[in-house]
Enzyme design. Structure first.
Site, PDB file in Angstrom:
ATOM      1  N   LEU A  68       0.858  -1.188   0.000  1.00  0.00           N
ATOM      2  CA  LEU A  68       0.000   0.000   0.000  1.00  0.00           C
ATOM      3  C   LEU A  68       0.895   1.239   0.000  1.00  0.00           C
ATOM      4  CD1 LEU A  68      -2.674  -1.171   2.623  1.00  0.00           C
ATOM      5  CD2 LEU A  68      -2.637  -1.526   0.150  1.00  0.00           C
ATOM      6  N   PRO A  69       0.333   2.424  -0.192  1.00  0.00           N
ATOM      7  CA  PRO A  69       1.195   3.619  -0.281  1.00  0.00           C
ATOM      8  C   PRO A  69       2.030   3.854   0.979  1.00  0.00           C
ATOM      9  CG  PRO A  69      -0.959   4.078  -1.215  1.00  0.00           C
ATOM     10  CD  PRO A  69      -1.056   2.717  -0.595  1.00  0.00           C
ATOM     11  N   LYS A 175      15.086   1.710   2.771  1.00  0.00           N
ATOM     12  CA  LYS A 175      14.330   2.106   1.566  1.00  0.00           C
ATOM     13  C   LYS A 175      14.145   3.623   1.524  1.00  0.00           C
ATOM     14  CE  LYS A 175      11.712   2.046  -1.997  1.00  0.00           C
ATOM     15  NZ  LYS A 175      12.153   1.677  -3.326  1.00  0.00           N
ATOM     16  N   LYS A 244       6.901  11.152   0.169  1.00  0.00           N
ATOM     17  CA  LYS A 244       6.680  10.418   1.431  1.00  0.00           C
ATOM     18  C   LYS A 244       7.972   9.747   1.898  1.00  0.00           C
ATOM     19  CE  LYS A 244       5.486   6.418   0.585  1.00  0.00           C
ATOM     20  NZ  LYS A 244       6.054   5.105   0.285  1.00  0.00           N
TER      21      LYS A 244
HETATM   22  P1  NDP Z   1      -0.077   3.022  -6.326  1.00  0.00           P
HETATM   23  O1  NDP Z   1      -0.447   4.396  -5.933  1.00  0.00           O
HETATM   24  O2  NDP Z   1       0.066   2.684  -7.767  1.00  0.00           O
HETATM   25  O3  NDP Z   1      -1.141   1.975  -5.724  1.00  0.00           O
HETATM   26  C1  NDP Z   1      -1.520   2.017  -4.398  1.00  0.00           C
HETATM   27  C2  NDP Z   1      -2.320   0.778  -4.062  1.00  0.00           C
HETATM   28  O4  NDP Z   1      -2.734   0.848  -2.696  1.00  0.00           O
HETATM   29  C3  NDP Z   1      -3.591   0.658  -4.887  1.00  0.00           C
HETATM   30  O5  NDP Z   1      -3.858  -0.714  -5.042  1.00  0.00           O
HETATM   31  C4  NDP Z   1      -4.633   1.326  -3.982  1.00  0.00           C
HETATM   32  O6  NDP Z   1      -5.946   0.862  -4.216  1.00  0.00           O
HETATM   33  C5  NDP Z   1      -4.171   0.837  -2.637  1.00  0.00           C
HETATM   34  N1  NDP Z   1      -4.564   1.714  -1.545  1.00  0.00           N
HETATM   35  C6  NDP Z   1      -4.268   3.015  -1.377  1.00  0.00           C
HETATM   36  N2  NDP Z   1      -4.729   3.453  -0.187  1.00  0.00           N
HETATM   37  C7  NDP Z   1      -5.341   2.398   0.389  1.00  0.00           C
HETATM   38  C8  NDP Z   1      -6.037   2.226   1.618  1.00  0.00           C
HETATM   39  N3  NDP Z   1      -6.151   3.234   2.500  1.00  0.00           N
HETATM   40  N4  NDP Z   1      -6.557   1.003   1.897  1.00  0.00           N
HETATM   41  C9  NDP Z   1      -6.434  -0.012   1.013  1.00  0.00           C
HETATM   42  N5  NDP Z   1      -5.797   0.089  -0.172  1.00  0.00           N
HETATM   43  C10 NDP Z   1      -5.257   1.289  -0.470  1.00  0.00           C
HETATM   44  O7  NDP Z   1       1.248   2.683  -5.515  1.00  0.00           O
HETATM   45  P2  NDP Z   1       2.465   1.737  -5.938  1.00  0.00           P
HETATM   46  O8  NDP Z   1       1.951   0.395  -6.293  1.00  0.00           O
HETATM   47  O9  NDP Z   1       3.336   2.461  -6.894  1.00  0.00           O
HETATM   48  O10 NDP Z   1       3.267   1.687  -4.549  1.00  0.00           O
HETATM   49  C11 NDP Z   1       2.920   0.818  -3.489  1.00  0.00           C
HETATM   50  C12 NDP Z   1       4.067   0.864  -2.494  1.00  0.00           C
HETATM   51  O11 NDP Z   1       5.257   0.394  -3.135  1.00  0.00           O
HETATM   52  C13 NDP Z   1       4.376   2.293  -1.999  1.00  0.00           C
HETATM   53  O12 NDP Z   1       4.764   2.259  -0.656  1.00  0.00           O
HETATM   54  C14 NDP Z   1       5.533   2.728  -2.893  1.00  0.00           C
HETATM   55  O13 NDP Z   1       6.305   3.735  -2.278  1.00  0.00           O
HETATM   56  C15 NDP Z   1       6.264   1.405  -3.069  1.00  0.00           C
HETATM   57  N6  NDP Z   1       7.102   1.312  -4.265  1.00  0.00           N
HETATM   58  C16 NDP Z   1       6.624   1.659  -5.504  1.00  0.00           C
HETATM   59  C17 NDP Z   1       7.444   1.571  -6.613  1.00  0.00           C
HETATM   60  C18 NDP Z   1       6.992   1.945  -7.990  1.00  0.00           C
HETATM   61  O14 NDP Z   1       7.849   1.970  -8.909  1.00  0.00           O
HETATM   62  N7  NDP Z   1       5.710   2.218  -8.237  1.00  0.00           N
HETATM   63  C19 NDP Z   1       8.853   1.124  -6.495  1.00  0.00           C
HETATM   64  C20 NDP Z   1       9.212   0.683  -5.158  1.00  0.00           C
HETATM   65  C21 NDP Z   1       8.376   0.810  -4.094  1.00  0.00           C
HETATM   66  P3  NDP Z   1      -6.877   1.520  -5.363  1.00  0.00           P
HETATM   67  O15 NDP Z   1      -6.597   0.733  -6.614  1.00  0.00           O
HETATM   68  O16 NDP Z   1      -8.233   1.343  -4.833  1.00  0.00           O
HETATM   69  O17 NDP Z   1      -6.491   2.975  -5.478  1.00  0.00           O
END
Ligand code: NDP
Length: 300
Positions: A68-69, A175, A244
């Site tokens: 999750l974020p 990280k 963040k």
């Molecule tokens: P996204 O913003 O693409 O997706 C976030 C996900 O979390 C979605 O599935 C969203 O659901 C869900 N979500 C958000 N808020 C909530 C909540 N309150 N309750 C339940 N589900 C929730 O993020 P990323 O996939 O890019 O990133 C996820 C994590 O991985 C983060 O911590 C990021 O920093 C880390 N990361 C990301 C990288 C990247 O290249 N993207 C690389 C390395 C780490 P919904 O579909 O409903 O919005």
């Protein structure tokens, strides 16, 4: 041996990670807040069961992965709907948090889970969406070594490198530091290229020299040639998430009372860029703010 895994959070990086788990033959159940993203995912196409709720997803799981974020989202999910997810967890389960989170919140979550016999490790990843799709992510783990060994066959489905960094929270700390460095490299390379451009050196020429010299970084070698000079800016990792991460690194350093002005600067710059450019832009688009302030564009 197939392992029963629940994967919660199919965002930009979670979705390809989950797809690898399904393809590796694990007994995968997926859940996403927006259901369409789960039903339309590559993991579902590869045979994962789509759960109706997070609590439903973990019903038969040995290992639960969250992606999750922020850590606060993980804590809120556990507590939502009168703690439905927390109540669905059973003693002996292990929660592997692949969120890039913050160590303090993770230690609190781990302590709540320990009270009901559930293990926890923080296991954030690096390598971006491209690394997730290729199954070559680096996973940095904090927590007990025996819990990591339990999770290793699952993590290996999407990892090229798995490193035990230390006690609970160590993965999240590292990280955050890595991403604060990414933020600094992005921003300082943009400032340097703008300065060179105003001194009469084309950005492509400046990058050719920097990338054969000691000022190079992943930003100068990959992000600038592929995204900034082309203006492509694919949306793979939101600037909001980088802001963040840099904020977590700066607050860690503050809490340790170590002098760390550049970590604080990284956090401030990313916060300003996020406020200026909005929630949905990609992290590399932060350089457009440097361009705007300088009144030039670094396109080829
Ligand atoms: P996204 O913003 O693409 O997706 C976030 C996900 O979390 C979605 O599935 C969203 O659901 C869900 N979500 C958000 N808020 C909530 C909540 N309150 N309750 C339940 N589900 C929730 O993020 P990323 O996939 O890019 O990133 C996820 C994590 O991985 C983060 O911590 C990021 O920093 C880390 N990361 C990301 C990288 C990247 O290249 N993207 C690389 C390395 C780490 P919904 O579909 O409903 O919005």
């Amino acid at each position: 041996m197939p392992i029963s895994v629940a994967f919660l959070g199919l965002g930009a990086i979670g979705a390809p990670m989950a797809a690898h788990l399904a393809r590796a033959g694990h007994l995968l159940t997926i859940w996403n807040r927006t259901t369409a993203r789960a039903t339309g995912s590559a993991a579902a196409a590869a045979g994962a069961r789509v759960a109706t709720s997070a609590a439903d997803a973990v019903r038969d799981a040995e290992i639960v992965i969250t992606c999750l974020p922020e850590s606060s989202d993980v804590a809120e999910l556990l507590a939502a709907a009168d703690h439905a997810l927390l109540k669905a967890l059973r003693p002996g389960m292990l929660l592997v948090d692949c969120t890039s989170g913050d160590p303090d919140t993770s230690r609190r979550i781990a302590s709540d889970l320990a009270a009901i016999g559930v293990g926890f490790i923080d296991a954030p990843v690096s390598g971006g969406v491209a690394g997730a799709e290729a199954g070559t992510l680096t996973v940095m783990v904090g927590g007990p070594a025996d819990a990591l060994e339990r999770a290793r066959p699952v993590l290996e489905s999407f990892a090229g490198k798995i490193v035990h960094c230390g006690a609970l929270g160590a993965g999240h700390a590292l990280k955050a530091v890595n991403n604060a460095l990414l933020a600094l490299h992005l921003w300082s390379t943009a400032e340097g290229l703008v300065a060179a451009m105003k001194a009469g050196v084309a950005p492509q020429v400046a990058l050719d020299v920097i990338n054969a010299s000691s000022g190079r970084s992943n930003a100068s070698m990959n992000l600038f040639p592929e995204r900034v000079l082309t203006g492509a800016f694919p949306r793979t990792f939101r600037l909001a998430l980088l802001a963040k991460d840099a904020g977590i690194a700066a607050s860690l350093a503050r809490a340790q009372k170590s002098a760390s002005p550049t970590l604080q600067l990284a956090a401030d710059l990313m916060r300003i860029a996020h406020l200026e450019l909005g929630d949905e832009v990609d992290h590399v688009e932060a350089v457009t703010l440097v361009e705007r302030w300088a009144g030039v564009e670094l396109r080829s």
